[in-house]
Scaffold this motif. Structure first.
Motif, short mmCIF file in Angstrom:
data_model
loop_
_atom_site.label_atom_id
_atom_site.label_comp_id
_atom_site.label_asym_id
_atom_site.label_seq_id
_atom_site.Cartn_x
_atom_site.Cartn_y
_atom_site.Cartn_z
N SER A 86 0.83 -1.20 0.00
CA SER A 86 0.00 0.00 0.00
C SER A 86 0.87 1.25 0.00
N LYS A 87 0.23 2.39 -0.11
CA LYS A 87 0.95 3.66 -0.17
C LYS A 87 1.70 3.96 1.12
N ILE A 141 5.10 -1.23 -7.82
CA ILE A 141 5.30 -0.43 -6.62
C ILE A 141 4.80 1.00 -6.85
N GLU A 142 5.12 1.56 -7.99
CA GLU A 142 4.67 2.92 -8.31
C GLU A 142 3.14 3.00 -8.32
N ARG A 143 2.50 2.01 -8.94
CA ARG A 143 1.03 2.02 -9.00
C ARG A 143 0.40 1.87 -7.63
N SER A 144 1.08 1.18 -6.72
CA SER A 144 0.55 1.00 -5.36
C SER A 144 0.66 2.28 -4.53
N GLY A 145 1.52 3.18 -4.96
CA GLY A 145 1.76 4.40 -4.19
C GLY A 145 2.83 4.24 -3.13
N ALA A 146 3.35 3.03 -2.97
CA ALA A 146 4.41 2.79 -1.97
C ALA A 146 5.71 3.44 -2.43
N ASP A 183 3.63 1.81 2.58
CA ASP A 183 4.81 0.94 2.64
C ASP A 183 6.06 1.59 2.07
N ARG A 184 7.17 1.16 2.64
CA ARG A 184 8.51 1.48 2.14
C ARG A 184 9.09 0.13 1.71
N ILE A 185 9.17 -0.09 0.41
CA ILE A 185 9.48 -1.41 -0.16
C ILE A 185 10.97 -1.53 -0.49
N LEU A 186 11.56 -2.62 -0.02
CA LEU A 186 12.90 -3.03 -0.44
C LEU A 186 12.70 -4.20 -1.39
N PHE A 187 13.14 -4.04 -2.63
CA PHE A 187 13.02 -5.09 -3.64
C PHE A 187 14.32 -5.89 -3.64
N ILE A 188 14.21 -7.20 -3.52
CA ILE A 188 15.37 -8.11 -3.49
C ILE A 188 15.19 -9.13 -4.60
N ASP A 189 16.29 -9.42 -5.34
CA ASP A 189 16.23 -10.45 -6.36
C ASP A 189 17.56 -11.19 -6.44
N ASP A 190 17.54 -12.33 -7.12
CA ASP A 190 18.75 -13.16 -7.16
C ASP A 190 19.75 -12.68 -8.20
N ILE A 191 19.31 -12.48 -9.44
CA ILE A 191 20.23 -12.11 -10.53
C ILE A 191 19.55 -11.05 -11.39
N ILE A 192 20.32 -10.09 -11.87
CA ILE A 192 19.78 -9.14 -12.83
C ILE A 192 20.57 -9.22 -14.12
N ALA A 193 19.83 -9.37 -15.21
CA ALA A 193 20.43 -9.41 -16.55
C ALA A 193 19.95 -8.17 -17.30
#
Length: 189
Positions: free
Chosen positions: A115-116, A140-145, A118-128
């Motif tokens: 929700s708006k 995340i942008e659409r949620s307002g967070a 929230d302060r979201i930390l995005f975690i992922d394994d690998i980025i290509a």
């Protein structure tokens, strides 16, 4: 993180000059002690941002996101790739290409879990290429967070993904950066 680099050198399998298979470390078999160390590292890196939730995409990001959320003492949420019988119809959804799968998939996050406030930390394994990451950022942008940062275990710097995320103004911290897979050799930055 030196231990992770050594494990990548010992167990990583170079499939092509762009694809590194890490099934024995992150994607199929998981070393819980190593994953917890990575989670602690992310928690230290991002604690000052005061995240209220850790978000990832199923399935390979879940273990690292869980370890990070545990260390931060916040909930972990994961974006689903497939709709199930219990999937909430009231979800944020983005269509994204998958670099490793070679297909386009939908990623979904129930509106009940971000929700708006929230302060979201995005975690992922690998980025290509960063397509999935950009999809999560749009959700995340659409949620307002607020997106407080993106932690990635392995960044392939020879591909544009992390650079495109940084260009959006997002803080990206990587545990390990790989600069090349050319000639069957894993080169770290």
């Amino acid at each position: 993180m030196e231990q992770l680099k050594q494990r990548i050198l010992a167990e990583g399998v170079i499939m092509t000059n762009e694809v590194l298979k890490l099934d024995g470390i992150l994607n199929h078999q998981v070393d819980p002690q190593l994953i917890m160390q990575i989670g602690r590292q992310f928690a230290l890196l991002f604690a000052s941002e005061k995240p209220t939730k850790v978000l990832t995409i199923e399935s390979s990001g879940i273990t690292v996101a869980f370890a990070t959320a545990l260390e931060l003492k916040v909930p972990m949420v994961f974006a689903r790739r497939k709709k199930t019988l219990t999937t909430d119809d009231d979800s944020y959804c983005e269509r994204v290409p998958s670099f490793t799968k070679g297909i386009v998939t939908d990623i979904m996050v129930s509106k009940a879990f971000i929700s708006k406030e929230d302060r979201i930390l995005f975690i992922d394994d690998i980025i290509a290429n960063g397509d999935a990451a950009r999809g999560i950022i749009r959700i995340i942008e659409r949620s307002g967070a607020d997106l407080v940062g993106f932690g990635v275990v392995v960044e392939k710097t020879f591909q544009a993904g992390a650079r495109t995320i940084r260009d959006l103004g997002v803080r990206v911290d990587s545990i390990v950066k790989i600069s090349s897979l050319d000639n069957g050799i894993i080169a770290f930055e």
